[in-house]
Design a protein around this motif. Structure first.
Motif, PDB file in Angstrom:
ATOM      1  N   ALA A  32       0.802  -1.207   0.035  1.00  0.00           N
ATOM      2  CA  ALA A  32       0.014   0.038   0.075  1.00  0.00           C
ATOM      3  C   ALA A  32       0.933   1.199   0.044  1.00  0.00           C
ATOM      4  CB  ALA A  32      -0.960   0.077   1.293  1.00  0.00           C
ATOM      5  N   ILE A  33       0.663   2.384  -1.000  1.00  0.00           N
ATOM      6  CA  ILE A  33       1.241   3.177  -0.866  1.00  0.00           C
ATOM      7  C   ILE A  33       0.533   4.691  -1.273  1.00  0.00           C
ATOM      8  CG2 ILE A  33       2.967   4.744  -2.117  1.00  0.00           C
ATOM      9  CD1 ILE A  33       4.518   2.027  -2.979  1.00  0.00           C
ATOM     10  N   LYS A  34       0.273   5.438  -0.266  1.00  0.00           N
ATOM     11  CA  LYS A  34      -0.808   6.302  -0.410  1.00  0.00           C
ATOM     12  C   LYS A  34      -1.020   7.409  -1.275  1.00  0.00           C
ATOM     13  CE  LYS A  34      -2.064   5.632   4.610  1.00  0.00           C
ATOM     14  NZ  LYS A  34      -1.985   6.380   5.911  1.00  0.00           N
ATOM     15  N   ASN A  35       0.517   7.892  -1.513  1.00  0.00           N
ATOM     16  CA  ASN A  35       0.904   9.141  -2.251  1.00  0.00           C
ATOM     17  C   ASN A  35       2.186   8.991  -2.826  1.00  0.00           C
ATOM     18  OD1 ASN A  35       2.304  10.006  -0.028  1.00  0.00           O
ATOM     19  ND2 ASN A  35       0.476  10.874   0.717  1.00  0.00           N
ATOM     20  N   HIS A  36       2.571  10.232  -3.599  1.00  0.00           N
ATOM     21  CA  HIS A  36       3.975  10.223  -4.293  1.00  0.00           C
ATOM     22  C   HIS A  36       5.032  10.236  -3.070  1.00  0.00           C
ATOM     23  CE1 HIS A  36       1.775  10.328  -7.847  1.00  0.00           C
ATOM     24  NE2 HIS A  36       2.964  10.093  -8.624  1.00  0.00           N
ATOM     25  N   GLU A  37       4.820  11.189  -2.169  1.00  0.00           N
ATOM     26  CA  GLU A  37       5.980  11.544  -0.997  1.00  0.00           C
ATOM     27  C   GLU A  37       5.957   9.978  -0.303  1.00  0.00           C
ATOM     28  OE1 GLU A  37       6.218  13.940   3.306  1.00  0.00           O
ATOM     29  OE2 GLU A  37       4.539  14.189   2.021  1.00  0.00           O
ATOM     30  N   GLU A  38       5.249   9.344  -0.056  1.00  0.00           N
ATOM     31  CA  GLU A  38       5.424   7.949   0.673  1.00  0.00           C
ATOM     32  C   GLU A  38       6.126   7.060  -0.580  1.00  0.00           C
ATOM     33  OE1 GLU A  38       2.495   4.421   1.966  1.00  0.00           O
ATOM     34  OE2 GLU A  38       2.165   6.175   2.825  1.00  0.00           O
ATOM     35  N   ALA A  39       5.924   6.973  -1.667  1.00  0.00           N
ATOM     36  CA  ALA A  39       6.601   6.442  -2.840  1.00  0.00           C
ATOM     37  C   ALA A  39       8.150   6.650  -2.814  1.00  0.00           C
ATOM     38  CB  ALA A  39       5.945   6.541  -4.142  1.00  0.00           C
ATOM     39  N   ILE A  40       8.372   8.135  -2.727  1.00  0.00           N
ATOM     40  CA  ILE A  40       9.748   8.800  -2.591  1.00  0.00           C
ATOM     41  C   ILE A  40      10.702   8.065  -1.465  1.00  0.00           C
ATOM     42  CG2 ILE A  40      11.255  10.463  -2.641  1.00  0.00           C
ATOM     43  CD1 ILE A  40       8.945  11.966  -4.288  1.00  0.00           C
ATOM     44  N   ARG A  41       9.826   8.236  -0.425  1.00  0.00           N
ATOM     45  CA  ARG A  41      10.606   7.804   0.833  1.00  0.00           C
ATOM     46  C   ARG A  41      10.724   5.928   0.939  1.00  0.00           C
ATOM     47  NH1 ARG A  41      11.315  11.567   4.469  1.00  0.00           N
ATOM     48  NH2 ARG A  41       9.957  13.681   4.009  1.00  0.00           N
ATOM     49  N   CYS A  42       9.734   5.556   0.300  1.00  0.00           N
ATOM     50  CA  CYS A  42       9.862   3.950  -0.084  1.00  0.00           C
ATOM     51  C   CYS A  42      11.071   3.579  -0.793  1.00  0.00           C
ATOM     52  CB  CYS A  42       8.547   3.324  -0.313  1.00  0.00           C
ATOM     53  SG  CYS A  42       8.539   1.560  -0.489  1.00  0.00           S
ATOM     54  N   LEU A  43      11.288   4.282  -1.772  1.00  0.00           N
ATOM     55  CA  LEU A  43      12.182   4.092  -2.942  1.00  0.00           C
ATOM     56  C   LEU A  43      13.547   4.358  -2.326  1.00  0.00           C
ATOM     57  CD1 LEU A  43      13.567   3.981  -5.683  1.00  0.00           C
ATOM     58  CD2 LEU A  43      12.854   6.344  -6.015  1.00  0.00           C
ATOM     59  N   LEU A  44      13.800   5.508  -1.594  1.00  0.00           N
ATOM     60  CA  LEU A  44      15.287   5.795  -0.927  1.00  0.00           C
ATOM     61  C   LEU A  44      15.622   4.527   0.188  1.00  0.00           C
ATOM     62  CD1 LEU A  44      15.074   9.634  -0.778  1.00  0.00           C
ATOM     63  CD2 LEU A  44      16.249   8.202  -2.266  1.00  0.00           C
ATOM     64  N   THR A  45      14.524   4.410   0.880  1.00  0.00           N
ATOM     65  CA  THR A  45      14.643   3.243   1.670  1.00  0.00           C
ATOM     66  C   THR A  45      15.271   1.952   1.073  1.00  0.00           C
ATOM     67  OG1 THR A  45      13.219   4.189   3.310  1.00  0.00           O
ATOM     68  CG2 THR A  45      13.783   1.767   3.491  1.00  0.00           C
ATOM     69  N   GLU A  46      14.734   1.637  -0.019  1.00  0.00           N
ATOM     70  CA  GLU A  46      14.869   0.173  -0.814  1.00  0.00           C
ATOM     71  C   GLU A  46      16.373   0.374  -1.126  1.00  0.00           C
ATOM     72  OE1 GLU A  46      13.459  -3.729  -1.292  1.00  0.00           O
ATOM     73  OE2 GLU A  46      12.493  -1.843  -0.270  1.00  0.00           O
ATOM     74  N   LEU A  47      16.655   1.679  -1.581  1.00  0.00           N
ATOM     75  CA  LEU A  47      18.025   1.656  -2.513  1.00  0.00           C
ATOM     76  C   LEU A  47      19.160   1.459  -1.233  1.00  0.00           C
ATOM     77  CD1 LEU A  47      17.550   4.955  -4.664  1.00  0.00           C
ATOM     78  CD2 LEU A  47      17.748   2.444  -5.383  1.00  0.00           C
ATOM     79  N   LEU A  48      18.859   1.695  -0.108  1.00  0.00           N
ATOM     80  CA  LEU A  48      19.866   1.560   0.998  1.00  0.00           C
ATOM     81  C   LEU A  48      19.751   0.129   1.365  1.00  0.00           C
ATOM     82  CD1 LEU A  48      19.168   4.805   3.245  1.00  0.00           C
ATOM     83  CD2 LEU A  48      21.495   4.217   1.844  1.00  0.00           C
ATOM     84  N   LYS A  49      18.761  -0.329   1.611  1.00  0.00           N
ATOM     85  CA  LYS A  49      18.238  -1.595   1.968  1.00  0.00           C
ATOM     86  C   LYS A  49      19.022  -2.534   1.088  1.00  0.00           C
ATOM     87  CE  LYS A  49      14.666  -4.830   3.338  1.00  0.00           C
ATOM     88  NZ  LYS A  49      13.122  -5.129   3.375  1.00  0.00           N
ATOM     89  N   GLN A  50      18.675  -2.712  -0.405  1.00  0.00           N
ATOM     90  CA  GLN A  50      19.332  -3.529  -1.085  1.00  0.00           C
ATOM     91  C   GLN A  50      20.765  -3.333  -1.479  1.00  0.00           C
ATOM     92  OE1 GLN A  50      17.175  -4.882  -4.424  1.00  0.00           O
ATOM     93  NE2 GLN A  50      15.166  -4.432  -3.497  1.00  0.00           N
TER      94      GLN A  50
END
Length: 390
Positions: free
Chosen positions: A48-66
């Motif tokens: 679940a991704i509510k909006n674009h702000e949440e999408a961006i934060r999710c993306l940056l977290t994933e780049l670090l995680k992986q």
């Protein structure tokens, strides 16, 4: 990093420049849905991704995680696709306070995009304060459209005072695929004529004459032109005061209907996603069938109208989500162009080949995957490099 935020999606690519090496890429689709699709390097998960702000934060977290990056400050520059640049921006620019305010101001003209684009710039500025933010404008390529094509038949004073005119959008995509088509056909782009069809949740058609935008379907805002996922496209403007008077709707509600409740979603009642509407049509839903016919018909009308602007057509190019992946839509559109003697090679069309027209077709038909992110990355690198080396 190149960020391409659409009305319901966020495409991203992280590049090592100037080598143009893609470190990681992906897309977050169906933003706003409890079943958004997050694809990164061809691996997809649903969340679940509510909006674009949440999408961006999710993306940056994933780049670090992986471990695509070790720390966020490795990202030196972030290039953002921005839908509307008005007459203020005829090229890509570094975004400071003045430019950001102008982008926000232009949100009134692109309500589904500029606010999302501005949000991306704001969030990246906060999370990556050391990075340089660059805006790459959809409207820049269309600044070559002649006045008799960009003016509306309204009192000229409205243009002089309020700059009410056609601006056009998806310019980065139209320019990119036309250049790639010219290279493939071994043509000089500055002498080539194309009709390019950017067909996705947002859709527009562009008439490219001698390498320059000569006319395009979207207008003062990205709502004009062909029918889209949730947008009506061009309709009788007197519908608006009729709704206001008879349904007692205010301007905000009417704007919401036109931008977010219309198009494929409005007619089918199923979805703004063409894949869902097509599946529904296959299962016998009559409104979904009508929605697809309306979508195809409007695109065909624009293509045919642009043929009168060109002495010859070097090619018709399909791109973006629907244009690149729906052989059915391409076939349906080209069947409406029999007066141009357009003929498809069925097998090549079904296989999504680059050249899908048959040998005896008078006009070549191509499928060129768009790469707006590469254009964004190159412009970003150029501006960041020049700034750092001043």
């Amino acid at each position: 990093m190149a960020i391409n935020s659409g009305s319901s999606s966020l495409k991203f690519k992280l590049y090592e420049m100037p080598a143009e090496k893609v470190c990681v890429s992906g897309i977050i689709e169906r933003i706003g849905s409890p079943e958004a699709q997050f694809s990164i390097n061809n691996k997809t998960k649903t969340l679940a991704i509510k909006n674009h702000e949440e999408a961006i934060r999710c993306l940056l977290t994933e780049l670090l995680k992986q471990n695509f990056i070790d720390e966020l400050n490795e990202i030196v520059g972030v290039g953002h696709r921005v839908a509307h640049g008005g007459e203020f921006f005829d090229r890509s620019t570094i975004v400071n306070k003045k430019e950001f305010a102008r982008i926000e101001q232009l949100g009134e003209l692109a309500p589904l995009h500029n606010p999302v684009n501005a949000m991306g710039i704001k969030v990246f500025s906060e999370v990556l304060p050391q990075s340089i933010q660059v805006a790459v404008f959809d409207t820049a390529f269309h600044q070559t459209i002649p006045s008799y094509n960009y003016l509306y038949p309204l009192p000229y004073s409205l243009y002089q005072k309020y700059k009410i005119r056609k601006y056009g959008f998806h310019g980065t995509s139209h320019q990119y695929v036309a250049k790639r088509a010219a290279e493939f056909l071994k043509l000089d782009f500055q002498e080539a004529n194309f009709i390019t069809c950017h067909l996705g949740n947002g859709a527009s058609i562009c008439c490219i004459k001698e390498g320059k935008s000569f006319d395009t379907s979207m207008g003062f805002t990205p709502t004009d032109g062909v029918m889209m996922g949730t947008r009506s496209g061009g309709i009788d403007p007197m519908i608006f005061p009729f709704l206001e008077k008879n349904l007692l709707l205010d301007v905000n509600k009417i704007e919401h209907i036109i931008n977010k409740e219309s198009g494929l979603l409005g007619i089918s009642g199923i979805s703004n996603d063409f894949r869902d509407v097509q599946n529904s049509a296959r299962n016998g839903n009559e409104l979904s069938k009508i929605a697809i016919k309306m979508f195809v018909r409007k695109i065909s009308e624009y293509i045919l109208s642009y043929t009168s602007e060109l002495k010859r057509i070097d090619g018709i190019v399909f791109t973006a989500g629907i244009g690149e992946h729906s052989a059915y839509v391409r076939q349906q559109i080209c069947e409406q162009l029999t007066c141009l003697n357009v003929k498809l090679n069925k097998q090549k069309n079904d296989d999504n080949d680059k050249l899908i027209s048959s040998k005896n077709s008078k006009v070549k038909v191509l499928v060129i995957p768009t790469d707006e992110e590469l254009v964004i990355a190159k412009d970003t690198y150029k501006l960041v490099h020049n700034l750092v080396n001043v």
